[in-house]
Each structure stands twice: as structure tokens, then as C-alpha cells.
Design a protein around this motif. Structure first.
Motif: not given
Length: 125
Positions: A60-79
Motif C-alpha cells: 500500500d505504501r508503494h501505491y501511495r508513493y505512486q500517487i504522490r509521484t504522479f501529483w508531484i510530477g504533474l506539478l514539476y512538469f507544469c512548472v
């Protein structure tokens, strides 16, 4: 008497092995998103949301890590996309790609070792 002996034997089932195929697929989808413009990452985060909470804690921590990776990555790529007009965005986009690859590799490694990812709450690697 033989009936009693048969009833005294207890069959102990071994614990069911944890299937890590789906989290590995999600990491692969994230890596593929570098060339698909993020489309496969969107599919990956939906899968992570659906399967979160349906496995052992370390998975479950991997799934949480993946969800966080998506949202943080979205922010980084948008910026980085917005800053491409100032030309520094190209460098930031490359940094974001390296960040994504490192997080996915760390996730793959954690899955192979059957443990949760390191630094779950970090915004970096």
C-alpha cells in the motif's frame, strides 16, 4: 483410532505470496509517460487509486508513493512547461524527467526486495 489420528493433523497453509505485478506495471506506465506526454501516467495513477488499501502495508505504501509521484510530477512538469517560454523550462523539464526515472527505479527496487519505498513523504528522490 485411526480416525482420531487423522483429526490430530493440522494442515498449515503457507501465506499467499504477494503479487507485485500491478505496481510494477504502474511504474512502467510512469516511465512510458515520458514519451506519451503523460497519458500512461494518468492510467497508472487511476490503477494506483483503485488498488490502494487492498494489500499488505508495504505494498500500500508503494501505491501511495505512486500517487504522490504522479501529483508531484504533474506539478514539476507544469512548472517546467510554463517556464519554457523563458528557456529555463527545458532544463527543468530534463530535471523532472531524471527525478521521475529515479523515483521509478527506487520503486522497482523496493518491490523486488518486498519492502516499502524509502522516503515516502519526500518531494525529491
Amino acid at each position: 483410532m485411526s480416525d482420531n489420528l487423522q483429526n490430530d493433523h493440522v494442515i498449515i497453509e503457507s501465506p499467499k505470496p504477494v503479487d507485485t505485478t500491478l505496481p510494477m506495471v504502474i511504474y512502467a506506465l510512469y516511465l512510458a509517460s515520458i514519451v506519451t506526454g503523460g497519458l500512461t501516467a494518468l492510467v497508472g495513477v487511476v490503477i494506483a487509486y483503485v488498488y490502494q488499501g487492498k494489500g499488505p502495508e508495504w505494498l500500500d505504501r508503494h501505491y501511495r508513493y505512486q500517487i504522490r509521484t504522479f501529483w508531484i510530477g504533474l506539478l514539476y512538469f507544469c512548472v517546467s512547461g510554463v517556464l519554457m517560454f523563458v528557456l529555463i523550462g527545458f532544463v527543468l523539464w530534463l530535471v523532472a524527467v531524471v527525478w521521475l526515472v529515479i523515483r521509478c527505479v527506487k520503486g522497482f527496487k523496493g518491490l523486488q526486495e518486498k519492502r516499502s519505498p524509502d522516503n515516502l513523504e519526500t518531494w525529491l528522490v
